[in-house]
Design a protein around this motif. Structure first.
Motif, PDB file in Angstrom:
ATOM      1  N   PHE A 187       0.812  -1.217   0.000  1.00  0.00           N
ATOM      2  CA  PHE A 187       0.000   0.000   0.000  1.00  0.00           C
ATOM      3  C   PHE A 187       0.845   1.267   0.000  1.00  0.00           C
ATOM      4  CE2 PHE A 187      -3.274  -3.025   0.873  1.00  0.00           C
ATOM      5  CZ  PHE A 187      -4.410  -2.457   0.329  1.00  0.00           C
ATOM      6  N   GLN A 188       2.145   1.133   0.188  1.00  0.00           N
ATOM      7  CA  GLN A 188       3.033   2.282   0.047  1.00  0.00           C
ATOM      8  C   GLN A 188       2.923   2.848  -1.366  1.00  0.00           C
ATOM      9  OE1 GLN A 188       5.325   3.177   2.650  1.00  0.00           O
ATOM     10  NE2 GLN A 188       5.733   5.046   1.528  1.00  0.00           N
ATOM     11  N   TYR A 189       2.971   1.967  -2.368  1.00  0.00           N
ATOM     12  CA  TYR A 189       2.916   2.433  -3.753  1.00  0.00           C
ATOM     13  C   TYR A 189       1.490   2.530  -4.285  1.00  0.00           C
ATOM     14  CZ  TYR A 189       7.929   2.661  -4.444  1.00  0.00           C
ATOM     15  OH  TYR A 189       9.247   3.034  -4.377  1.00  0.00           O
ATOM     16  N   VAL A 190       0.538   1.842  -3.668  1.00  0.00           N
ATOM     17  CA  VAL A 190      -0.869   2.075  -4.014  1.00  0.00           C
ATOM     18  C   VAL A 190      -1.217   3.525  -3.722  1.00  0.00           C
ATOM     19  CG1 VAL A 190      -3.260   1.534  -3.435  1.00  0.00           C
ATOM     20  CG2 VAL A 190      -1.608  -0.318  -3.669  1.00  0.00           C
ATOM     21  N   SER A 191      -0.862   3.982  -2.523  1.00  0.00           N
ATOM     22  CA  SER A 191      -1.210   5.341  -2.125  1.00  0.00           C
ATOM     23  C   SER A 191      -0.381   6.384  -2.871  1.00  0.00           C
ATOM     24  CB  SER A 191      -1.044   5.505  -0.609  1.00  0.00           C
ATOM     25  OG  SER A 191       0.240   5.097  -0.178  1.00  0.00           O
ATOM     26  N   THR A 192       0.889   6.074  -3.122  1.00  0.00           N
ATOM     27  CA  THR A 192       1.722   6.990  -3.907  1.00  0.00           C
ATOM     28  C   THR A 192       1.124   7.212  -5.300  1.00  0.00           C
ATOM     29  OG1 THR A 192       3.752   6.363  -2.752  1.00  0.00           O
ATOM     30  CG2 THR A 192       3.998   7.293  -4.954  1.00  0.00           C
ATOM     31  N   THR A 232      17.803  -0.689  -3.661  1.00  0.00           N
ATOM     32  CA  THR A 232      16.980   0.393  -4.206  1.00  0.00           C
ATOM     33  C   THR A 232      17.415   0.879  -5.579  1.00  0.00           C
ATOM     34  OG1 THR A 232      16.551   1.132  -1.934  1.00  0.00           O
ATOM     35  CG2 THR A 232      16.080   2.707  -3.692  1.00  0.00           C
ATOM     36  N   ALA A 233      18.703   0.816  -5.910  1.00  0.00           N
ATOM     37  CA  ALA A 233      19.223   1.463  -7.123  1.00  0.00           C
ATOM     38  C   ALA A 233      18.471   1.038  -8.385  1.00  0.00           C
ATOM     39  CB  ALA A 233      20.713   1.164  -7.273  1.00  0.00           C
ATOM     40  N   GLY A 234      18.360  -0.263  -8.618  1.00  0.00           N
ATOM     41  CA  GLY A 234      17.647  -0.722  -9.810  1.00  0.00           C
ATOM     42  C   GLY A 234      16.169  -0.412  -9.747  1.00  0.00           C
ATOM     43  N   GLY A 235      15.577  -0.535  -8.564  1.00  0.00           N
ATOM     44  CA  GLY A 235      14.149  -0.285  -8.415  1.00  0.00           C
ATOM     45  C   GLY A 235      13.769   1.153  -8.699  1.00  0.00           C
ATOM     46  N   PHE A 295       9.303  -5.287  -7.338  1.00  0.00           N
ATOM     47  CA  PHE A 295      10.075  -4.448  -6.415  1.00  0.00           C
ATOM     48  C   PHE A 295       9.179  -3.567  -5.557  1.00  0.00           C
ATOM     49  CE2 PHE A 295      11.863  -0.220  -5.581  1.00  0.00           C
ATOM     50  CZ  PHE A 295      12.930  -0.555  -4.767  1.00  0.00           C
ATOM     51  N   THR A 296       8.305  -2.799  -6.198  1.00  0.00           N
ATOM     52  CA  THR A 296       7.557  -1.771  -5.464  1.00  0.00           C
ATOM     53  C   THR A 296       6.613  -2.350  -4.416  1.00  0.00           C
ATOM     54  OG1 THR A 296       5.925  -1.749  -7.267  1.00  0.00           O
ATOM     55  CG2 THR A 296       7.670  -0.080  -7.328  1.00  0.00           C
TER      56      THR A 296
END
Length: 432
Positions: free
Chosen positions: A165-170, A253-256, A352-353
């Motif tokens: 939900f971090q990226y759902v909300s983002t 994180t770099a590739g993501g 990743f996300t």
């Protein structure tokens, strides 16, 4: 590297008793944060015309100045990750989330009330710079605090789901900002947009921040009693005592981040520059693919809770290593092809996300978890994610646009090597 993650194999306190409320508190606030952040990007041309002096010979000078201020905010994110992460570790996760959303609301209102250059002269861009510095602090701190808060709120076997939900909300915040900006542009005249219309989304963002603040006030603190009673960690303790974990976060994180910003932000522009796609088609494909991306996130989180984090991370990393070049080279002057390329990338990116928050939280011990995540993550995003559009455009200017897909693929390969060495933590208990 196995020793890096052994501190997460025991638990000191149960998860939150109201996990849905916790999820709502983190998600709504995060959506508001990113709504404010992206609104600036969508309205940059109007801000440029009103806040900066017009270039005598080059009409791009105000716009370039506007994006320079955007970059300043981007590179304040590591500072925000460190400072707000330290507040989360010293004062509690809820306290940090309260600070970040009030800071974002105040800075958003400041952008909306910034005087024009005609009215205030050089004071106008200075006020805008201050507002963007505060927004950068807030966004950097939001990831550190909300990542920790989300994962610590999850029940057994649900950390991946909550993480998603971090990226759902983002993404929701990004879509709302885009939708409101589009609605205003379609309904108001150019004179109204330049006069006051561009300010509306920022004032609205300040109001929404108050709503997010109210929701977060009812959330439970996720730090254990033991951690609350322990001596407070120093500002740089995470970096000083856990340098390997900090470097691990950078590698994860770099590739993501390069893949995320390439596919969610830069791809429409890349398609315009290199495949002749019409701007309207590129933006529409981007919007559809973002909505598709948001729907995929909980599925990725659930899969990671069942099958583990490492399979999804390798699916992402190796997928982008092998397919970035073919996918970007497949672009042509076709809406259908662009949409297919974007959606294919979103499927890979979900590996990743959807779980990055859980993976990051499982790296650090609870005493310095928020600050430990916040600084290296935000620094890596600033170095590789925030510069993706610039690097891609620079390759194009040099006449070597074909180098950019290889640049993305190489970074994803580097992260994949890190994923191969990661011990599996999905089915261990998170120390609180």
């Amino acid at each position: 590297m196995v020793a890096i993650m052994t501190e997460t194999t025991r638990t000191d306190s149960p998860p939150a008793s109201r996990p849905v409320r916790q999820l709502l508190a983190a998600s709504v606030g995060n959506a508001v944060e990113w709504y404010d952040w992206y609104a600036y990007t969508f309205l940059a041309t109007y801000i440029a015309a009103e806040i900066f002096p017009k270039g005598a010979d080059n009409s791009l000078v105000p716009l370039l100045s506007t994006f320079a201020v955007f970059a300043v905010g981007f590179f304040m994110r590591p500072v925000g990750g460190l400072l707000m992460g330290a507040i989360a570790d010293r004062r509690g996760r809820r306290a940090a989330l309260t600070v970040t959303i009030l800071l974002m609301g105040g800075s958003s209102l400041l952008v909306g009330l910034t005087p024009t250059y005609e009215a205030a002269g050089v004071l106008a861009p200075l006020i805008l710079v201050v507002a963007r510095l505060l927004q950068g602090l807030s966004v950097g701190g939001e990831f550190a605090a909300s990542t920790t808060f989300l994962v610590e709120s999850a029940g057994p076997g649900r950390r991946g789901l909550f993480s998603s939900f971090q990226y759902v909300s983002t993404t929701a915040g990004q879509l709302v900002a885009s939708g409101i900006a589009t609605l205003l542009v379609d309904t108001l005249s150019d004179g109204q947009m330049n006069g006051w219309g561009w300010r509306v989304p920022f004032v609205l963002g300040a109001v929404l921040s108050l709503v997010g603040f109210w929701i977060r006030q009812g959330a439970e603190e996720t730090r254990s009693t033991e951690q609350q009673q322990a001596p407070r960690p120093g500002l740089l303790e995470a970096l000083r005592r856990h340098p390997r974990q900090s470097l691990l976060i950078c590698g994860i994180t770099a590739g993501g981040t390069i893949a995320y910003y390439t596919w969610t932000s830069y791809l429409p522009t890349y398609a315009e520059l290199n495949a002749g796609i019409e701007k309207s088609d590129a933006l529409l494909a981007g919007t559809i693919s973002l909505a598709f991306f948001a729907l995929l996130q909980p599925l990725g989180g659930l899969l990671s809770d069942r099958y583990g984090r490492r399979p999804l991370l390798l699916f992402f990393g190796l997928g982008f290593t092998l397919l970035t070049v073919p996918l970007l080279h497949a672009l042509r002057d076709s809406f259908a092809v662009l949409l297919l390329v974007q959606c294919a990338g979103m499927v890979l990116l979900t590996g990743f996300t959807s779980i990055s928050a859980a993976v990051n939280a499982e790296v650090f011990p609870p005493r310095v978890r928020a600050a430990g995540i916040g600084f290296p993550y935000s620094l890596t995003v600033a170095l590789f994610g925030g510069t993706a559009p610039y690097v891609g455009t620079l390759f194009k200017e040099w006449g070597h646009s074909g180098f950019f897909p290889w640049y993305v693929a190489v970074l994803c390969l580097g992260s994949s090597l890190v994923y191969l060495r990661l011990p599996e933590t999905a089915h261990t208990e998170l120390r609180r």
